[in-house]
Design a protein around this motif. Structure first.
Motif, PDB file in Angstrom:
ATOM      1  N   MET A   1       9.303  17.577 -36.386  1.00 34.00           N
ATOM      2  CA  MET A   1       9.940  16.496 -35.633  1.00 34.00           C
ATOM      3  C   MET A   1      11.052  16.975 -34.708  1.00 34.00           C
ATOM      4  O   MET A   1      11.539  16.207 -33.880  1.00 34.00           O
ATOM      5  CB  MET A   1      10.516  15.455 -36.616  1.00 34.00           C
ATOM      6  CG  MET A   1       9.490  14.783 -37.507  1.00 34.00           C
ATOM      7  SD  MET A   1      10.262  13.757 -38.811  1.00 34.00           S
ATOM      8  CE  MET A   1      11.270  12.629 -37.847  1.00 34.00           C
ATOM      9  N   GLY A   2      11.474  18.230 -34.883  1.00 35.35           N
ATOM     10  CA  GLY A   2      12.596  18.721 -34.098  1.00 35.35           C
ATOM     11  C   GLY A   2      13.913  18.092 -34.494  1.00 35.35           C
ATOM     12  O   GLY A   2      14.861  18.041 -33.702  1.00 35.35           O
ATOM     13  N   GLU A   3      13.987  17.596 -35.730  1.00 37.76           N
ATOM     14  CA  GLU A   3      15.169  16.871 -36.202  1.00 37.76           C
ATOM     15  C   GLU A   3      15.775  17.568 -37.416  1.00 37.76           C
ATOM     16  O   GLU A   3      15.148  18.420 -38.045  1.00 37.76           O
ATOM     17  CB  GLU A   3      14.782  15.438 -36.587  1.00 37.76           C
ATOM     18  CG  GLU A   3      14.226  14.600 -35.457  1.00 37.76           C
ATOM     19  CD  GLU A   3      15.319  13.996 -34.581  1.00 37.76           C
ATOM     20  OE1 GLU A   3      16.506  14.314 -34.790  1.00 37.76           O
ATOM     21  OE2 GLU A   3      14.969  13.209 -33.692  1.00 37.76           O
ATOM     22  N   ASP A   4      16.989  17.153 -37.752  1.00 36.13           N
ATOM     23  CA  ASP A   4      17.663  17.573 -38.973  1.00 36.13           C
ATOM     24  C   ASP A   4      17.491  16.453 -39.990  1.00 36.13           C
ATOM     25  O   ASP A   4      17.964  15.330 -39.773  1.00 36.13           O
ATOM     26  CB  ASP A   4      19.146  17.829 -38.685  1.00 36.13           C
ATOM     27  CG  ASP A   4      19.911  18.382 -39.875  1.00 36.13           C
ATOM     28  OD1 ASP A   4      19.467  18.202 -41.026  1.00 36.13           O
ATOM     29  OD2 ASP A   4      20.979  18.986 -39.658  1.00 36.13           O
ATOM     30  N   ILE A   5      16.793  16.733 -41.095  1.00 42.55           N
ATOM     31  CA  ILE A   5      16.532  15.712 -42.104  1.00 42.55           C
ATOM     32  C   ILE A   5      17.817  15.073 -42.605  1.00 42.55           C
ATOM     33  O   ILE A   5      17.838  13.910 -43.019  1.00 42.55           O
ATOM     34  CB  ILE A   5      15.732  16.323 -43.289  1.00 42.55           C
ATOM     35  CG1 ILE A   5      15.378  15.265 -44.342  1.00 42.55           C
ATOM     36  CG2 ILE A   5      16.493  17.467 -43.937  1.00 42.55           C
ATOM     37  CD1 ILE A   5      14.511  14.161 -43.839  1.00 42.55           C
ATOM     38  N   ARG A   6      18.913  15.787 -42.534  1.00 44.85           N
ATOM     39  CA  ARG A   6      20.189  15.263 -43.029  1.00 44.85           C
ATOM     40  C   ARG A   6      20.759  14.172 -42.135  1.00 44.85           C
ATOM     41  O   ARG A   6      21.741  13.515 -42.501  1.00 44.85           O
ATOM     42  CB  ARG A   6      21.183  16.405 -43.208  1.00 44.85           C
ATOM     43  CG  ARG A   6      20.735  17.441 -44.233  1.00 44.85           C
ATOM     44  CD  ARG A   6      21.612  18.667 -44.227  1.00 44.85           C
ATOM     45  NE  ARG A   6      21.571  19.318 -42.907  1.00 44.85           N
ATOM     46  CZ  ARG A   6      22.338  20.343 -42.569  1.00 44.85           C
ATOM     47  NH1 ARG A   6      23.203  20.825 -43.440  1.00 44.85           N
ATOM     48  NH2 ARG A   6      22.240  20.881 -41.361  1.00 44.85           N
ATOM     49  N   ASP A   7      20.142  13.976 -40.952  1.00 46.86           N
ATOM     50  CA  ASP A   7      20.554  12.882 -40.074  1.00 46.86           C
ATOM     51  C   ASP A   7      19.867  11.567 -40.422  1.00 46.86           C
ATOM     52  O   ASP A   7      20.070  10.561 -39.745  1.00 46.86           O
ATOM     53  CB  ASP A   7      20.238  13.238 -38.613  1.00 46.86           C
ATOM     54  CG  ASP A   7      21.094  14.376 -38.090  1.00 46.86           C
ATOM     55  OD1 ASP A   7      22.156  14.642 -38.687  1.00 46.86           O
ATOM     56  OD2 ASP A   7      20.699  15.001 -37.092  1.00 46.86           O
ATOM     57  N   PHE A   8      19.047  11.576 -41.478  1.00 47.43           N
ATOM     58  CA  PHE A   8      18.277  10.386 -41.843  1.00 47.43           C
ATOM     59  C   PHE A   8      18.515  10.011 -43.306  1.00 47.43           C
ATOM     60  O   PHE A   8      18.811  10.870 -44.149  1.00 47.43           O
ATOM     61  CB  PHE A   8      16.781  10.642 -41.646  1.00 47.43           C
ATOM     62  CG  PHE A   8      16.381  10.869 -40.217  1.00 47.43           C
ATOM     63  CD1 PHE A   8      15.959   9.818 -39.423  1.00 47.43           C
ATOM     64  CD2 PHE A   8      16.455  12.130 -39.666  1.00 47.43           C
ATOM     65  CE1 PHE A   8      15.601  10.033 -38.104  1.00 47.43           C
ATOM     66  CE2 PHE A   8      16.092  12.361 -38.336  1.00 47.43           C
ATOM     67  CZ  PHE A   8      15.668  11.300 -37.558  1.00 47.43           C
ATOM     68  N   GLY A   9      18.364   8.732 -43.578  1.00 51.21           N
ATOM     69  CA  GLY A   9      18.365   8.243 -44.955  1.00 51.21           C
ATOM     70  C   GLY A   9      19.591   8.644 -45.749  1.00 51.21           C
ATOM     71  O   GLY A   9      20.728   8.372 -45.364  1.00 51.21           O
ATOM     72  N   SER A  10      19.334   9.332 -46.860  1.00 54.27           N
ATOM     73  CA  SER A  10      20.403   9.725 -47.774  1.00 54.27           C
ATOM     74  C   SER A  10      21.232  10.890 -47.255  1.00 54.27           C
ATOM     75  O   SER A  10      22.279  11.204 -47.814  1.00 54.27           O
ATOM     76  CB  SER A  10      19.811  10.112 -49.138  1.00 54.27           C
ATOM     77  OG  SER A  10      18.995  11.275 -49.003  1.00 54.27           O
TER      78      SER A  10
ATOM     79  N   ALA B   1      13.369   5.723 -44.097  1.00 51.95           N
ATOM     80  CA  ALA B   1      14.709   6.247 -43.818  1.00 51.95           C
ATOM     81  C   ALA B   1      15.111   5.888 -42.390  1.00 51.95           C
ATOM     82  O   ALA B   1      14.284   5.922 -41.486  1.00 51.95           O
ATOM     83  CB  ALA B   1      14.726   7.761 -44.006  1.00 51.95           C
ATOM     84  N   VAL B   2      16.354   5.547 -42.206  1.00 52.69           N
ATOM     85  CA  VAL B   2      16.862   5.255 -40.867  1.00 52.69           C
ATOM     86  C   VAL B   2      17.859   6.332 -40.481  1.00 52.69           C
ATOM     87  O   VAL B   2      18.475   6.971 -41.338  1.00 52.69           O
ATOM     88  CB  VAL B   2      17.520   3.865 -40.811  1.00 52.69           C
ATOM     89  CG1 VAL B   2      16.504   2.777 -41.094  1.00 52.69           C
ATOM     90  CG2 VAL B   2      18.691   3.758 -41.798  1.00 52.69           C
ATOM     91  N   ARG B   3      18.002   6.536 -39.190  1.00 58.68           N
ATOM     92  CA  ARG B   3      18.949   7.549 -38.722  1.00 58.68           C
ATOM     93  C   ARG B   3      20.369   7.127 -39.115  1.00 58.68           C
ATOM     94  O   ARG B   3      20.782   5.989 -38.883  1.00 58.68           O
ATOM     95  CB  ARG B   3      18.848   7.709 -37.200  1.00 58.68           C
ATOM     96  CG  ARG B   3      19.712   8.835 -36.650  1.00 58.68           C
ATOM     97  CD  ARG B   3      19.553   8.952 -35.139  1.00 58.68           C
ATOM     98  NE  ARG B   3      18.272   9.533 -34.798  1.00 58.68           N
ATOM     99  CZ  ARG B   3      18.026  10.836 -34.743  1.00 58.68           C
ATOM    100  NH1 ARG B   3      19.002  11.692 -35.035  1.00 58.68           N
ATOM    101  NH2 ARG B   3      16.845  11.277 -34.399  1.00 58.68           N
ATOM    102  N   ASN B   4      21.104   8.054 -39.694  1.00 55.77           N
ATOM    103  CA  ASN B   4      22.461   7.719 -40.142  1.00 55.77           C
ATOM    104  C   ASN B   4      23.543   8.315 -39.270  1.00 55.77           C
ATOM    105  O   ASN B   4      24.723   8.103 -39.524  1.00 55.77           O
ATOM    106  CB  ASN B   4      22.662   8.134 -41.610  1.00 55.77           C
ATOM    107  CG  ASN B   4      22.364   9.593 -41.845  1.00 55.77           C
ATOM    108  OD1 ASN B   4      22.615  10.466 -41.004  1.00 55.77           O
ATOM    109  ND2 ASN B   4      21.815   9.909 -43.017  1.00 55.77           N
TER     110      ASN B   4
END
Length: 243
Positions: A66-75, A239-242
């Protein structure tokens, strides 16, 4: 965007470190107890275990796909439950196996290189710490359930089965994955203590269940607050972007 351009420096560092850690572990296991003085062996196995635990498969998967950091989502965590909400069941199953495998490999390395007991427990705890506080991700990782369960499955398989079974029952009945994790972790610690008192279950493995369990419960402290006030996420909620 190509996979190479999508990969972060952290992902590249982890993927480069992985074969080096595997090679070092194999060499150490083959060399065995005669390779070096025992204190040095403990240090070497411990470093490998921590770095292996720091390989964050959830982060790597989401970053590459996804080119994303999983830590920017959900928990904001890197573990399987956040992958489930972010990338779906198939991705979560892969991360489940890889994260649990970290605990398995580290305990097996300690057993092969040093022997049963203290070395296994030390390696398991350091792998757990690596997963939760990975050096590659500035010490922001997961909660430790899967590497903890993987390590326990080598040291005390029937205790691991009991904890895993109760995890499934609680999770499926409540649809709150974190509640299943917490109850399963507490069950593992309590069962280990009971077995130690009744039939002499390995004291070091019981120590691991209690210390590792305490770390895992601590990492769930935000979940415990949400469970208490009725706002905890349930299975099926994306999960939503946090940030």
């Amino acid at each position: 965007m190509t996979t190479l351009r999508r990969a972060s420096y952290a992902t590249i560092a982890m993927l480069v470190a992985l074969p080096l850690l595997l090679a070092a572990g194999v060499a150490l296991a083959i060399a065995g107890v005669q390779a070096a003085p025992q204190p040095l062996m403990y240090v070497t196995v411990g470093v490998i275990a921590y770095l292996t635990g720091s390989i964050s498969w959830g982060y790597i998967f989401v970053n590459l796909t996804m080119g994303e950091d999983i830590r920017d989502f959900g928990s904001g965590r890197t573990g399987m439950s956040n992958i489930l909400r972010t990338s779906g069941g198939k991705a979560a199953a892969v991360v489940f196996l890889l994260d649990a495998g970290k605990g398995v490999l580290c305990v097996m390395l300690a057993r092969a290189a040093i022997g049963l007991g203290g070395a296994e427990v030390a390696a398991a705890l350091l792998a757990l710490c690596g997963h939760n506080w990975p050096i590659f991700l500035r010490f922001r990782g997961g909660r430790g359930i899967l590497p903890g369960l993987g390590a326990l499955s080598v040291m005390a398989p029937w205790v691991a089965v009991a904890g895993g079974a109760l995890f499934l029952v609680i999770t499926l009945s409540s649809r709150i994955l974190s509640l299943g994790s917490i109850v399963g972790t507490l069950t593992v610690a309590a069962l280990s203590i009971v077995l130690m008192l009744l039939i002499g279950h390995n004291q070091l493995y019981t120590l691991y269940a209690c210390v590792g369990g305490a770390v895992i419960i601590w990492q769930h402290r935000d979940n415990i607050r949400r469970i208490a006030n009725g706002t905890e996420r349930r299975l099926g909620m994306p999960a939503v972007r946090n940030r």
